[in-house]
Design an enzyme around this catalytic site. Structure first.
Site, PDB file in Angstrom:
ATOM      1  N   ALA A 253       4.788  -6.515  -6.681  1.00  0.00           N
ATOM      2  CA  ALA A 253       5.018  -6.278  -5.237  1.00  0.00           C
ATOM      3  C   ALA A 253       6.183  -5.332  -4.930  1.00  0.00           C
ATOM      4  O   ALA A 253       6.538  -5.153  -3.760  1.00  0.00           O
ATOM      5  CB  ALA A 253       5.197  -7.589  -4.457  1.00  0.00           C
ATOM      6  N   GLY A 255       6.186  -2.099  -5.109  1.00  0.00           N
ATOM      7  CA  GLY A 255       5.614  -1.027  -4.281  1.00  0.00           C
ATOM      8  C   GLY A 255       5.336  -1.515  -2.863  1.00  0.00           C
ATOM      9  O   GLY A 255       5.500  -0.772  -1.894  1.00  0.00           O
ATOM     10  N   ASP A 256       4.914  -2.762  -2.752  1.00  0.00           N
ATOM     11  CA  ASP A 256       4.619  -3.310  -1.417  1.00  0.00           C
ATOM     12  C   ASP A 256       5.895  -3.383  -0.577  1.00  0.00           C
ATOM     13  O   ASP A 256       5.888  -3.053   0.610  1.00  0.00           O
ATOM     14  CB  ASP A 256       3.997  -4.708  -1.551  1.00  0.00           C
ATOM     15  CG  ASP A 256       2.683  -4.663  -2.323  1.00  0.00           C
ATOM     16  OD1 ASP A 256       2.005  -3.617  -2.263  1.00  0.00           O
ATOM     17  OD2 ASP A 256       2.352  -5.648  -2.990  1.00  0.00           O
TER      18      ASP A 256
HETATM   19  O1  RIB Z   1       1.116  -5.305  -5.460  1.00  0.00           O
HETATM   20  C1  RIB Z   1       1.004  -6.588  -5.976  1.00  0.00           C
HETATM   21  C2  RIB Z   1      -0.310  -7.200  -5.582  1.00  0.00           C
HETATM   22  O2  RIB Z   1      -1.359  -6.514  -6.240  1.00  0.00           O
HETATM   23  C3  RIB Z   1      -0.477  -8.646  -5.985  1.00  0.00           C
HETATM   24  O3  RIB Z   1      -0.018  -9.533  -5.014  1.00  0.00           O
HETATM   25  C4  RIB Z   1      -1.968  -8.771  -6.257  1.00  0.00           C
HETATM   26  O4  RIB Z   1      -2.647  -9.626  -5.395  1.00  0.00           O
HETATM   27  C5  RIB Z   1      -2.509  -7.346  -6.217  1.00  0.00           C
HETATM   28  O5  RIB Z   1      -3.171  -7.088  -5.047  1.00  0.00           O
END
Ligand code: RIB
Length: 309
Positions: A253, A255-256
């Site tokens: 996560a 990158g998120d």
């Molecule tokens: O970026 C991480 C995410 O990638 C995880 O939470 C997983 O579900 C995938 O979608």
């Protein structure tokens, strides 16, 4: 709403072990967690934790995993009123392994995410009218991304595309032309451009190539070497973004959280370089904690990290 996320939502089942198994191997793990994941949902959760108002538009299956995931997203303070339940699909699942260095390997089974489409978008259009930034990733159909980006552009909404996971087919030209900021990492840039950027100079070239494809701006990240920002807009400054040095527990996560930081900063009117620096601090803090959506940083910690540099 400051931000609308149109994207995926998963239940993540994550194991923590010294090493990741090789093909044909079984390894002993130390612990595991079952939690909210999916790039779209992680980004929405991270935006909410940074203190911005956010709408998540996604699709779950008619199963317990879906209810749990949407419920968790609501606990973060994310609005999910335009998310749908699909009676014919399962909720998306990610099976994740994390090793002692914090590196990960992920398999996703997208389920209902791949059926997110026009119906949800049409219902969610009301929220596009009142938002500053639309966030997209590639765990939902590309056609849905194009339609969402088109609707956003028509309404003057800033479109941020995180091209993750790296697409299996070239992205349509129209999508490039609708994106304000694209944010590939090394792997994604390699798939999009055919050349893996390993240095800041290579990231600079990759960012310019993406701008030449029609996006307004590109931020190419190259791990611990930082990122490079390039823009076609006369008012934007461009250049490298220095990395924040942290001890990695899990890169899941990262990158998120980077993209969430970028979207929040842009929604608050920060310029592109300031927004990229804010994003970089968010990504760095994320890797210091285990978990997917749960690893999103708090606003005060981001401000403290930025103030200390
Ligand atoms: O970026 C991480 C995410 O990638 C995880 O939470 C997983 O579900 C995938 O979608």
């Amino acid at each position: 709403m400051s931000v609308v996320v149109v994207g995926s939502i998963n239940t993540d089942i994550t194991s923590y072990s010294e090493v990741l198994p090789r093909i044909g191997e079984t390894v002993m793990g130390n612990s595991y967690a079952m939690e909210l994941g999916g790039k779209g949902a992680n980004q929405a959760a991270a935006v909410a934790r940074l203190g911005a108002k956010v709408e998540f538009v996604g699709r779950i299956g008619a199963d317990a995993f879906g209810e749990l995931a949407l419920g968790r997203l609501a606990e973060f303070g994310v609005s999910t009123r335009y998310s749908a339940k699909d009676p014919e699909s399962a909720t998306g699942i990610a099976v994740i392994g994390v090793d002692a260095q914090g590196q990960n390997a992920i398999t996703i089974v997208p389920g209902a995410n791949l059926r997110l489409g026009e119906k949800e978008l049409l219902e969610a259009l009301a929220s596009f009218e009142r938002t500053k930034v639309l966030m997209l990733q590639l765990e939902i159909p590309v056609a849905t991304c194009v339609a969402a980006a088109r609707a956003a552009r028509e309404r003057g909404v800033i479109v941020v595309l995180d091209p993750a996971p790296a697409p299996l087919a070239p992205l349509p030209d129209e999508l490039y032309s609708l994106i304000d900021v694209i944010t590939p990492n090394e792997t994604e840039a390699e798939v999009l451009l055919g050349l893996r950027p390993r240095t800041l100079e290579e990231a600079r070239r990759a960012a310019h190539e993406l701008v030449a494809r029609g996006v307004r701006a590109a931020i190419v990240t190259v791990g611990e070497r930082g990122a490079y920002v390039a823009s076609s807009l006369a008012g934007d400054t461009e250049g490298p973004v220095a990395p924040f040095v942290v001890r990695a527990v899990s890169t899941v996560a990262a990158g998120d959280c980077f993209n969430a930081g970028l979207a929040v900063a842009l929604s608050e009117g920060k310029n592109l370089m300031e927004a990229a620096r804010f994003a970089s601090a968010c990504g760095a803090l994320c890797v210091t904690k285990p978990g997917s959506a749960a690893s999103a940083p708090k606003r005060e910690d981001v401000e403290e990290l930025l103030a200390g540099t």
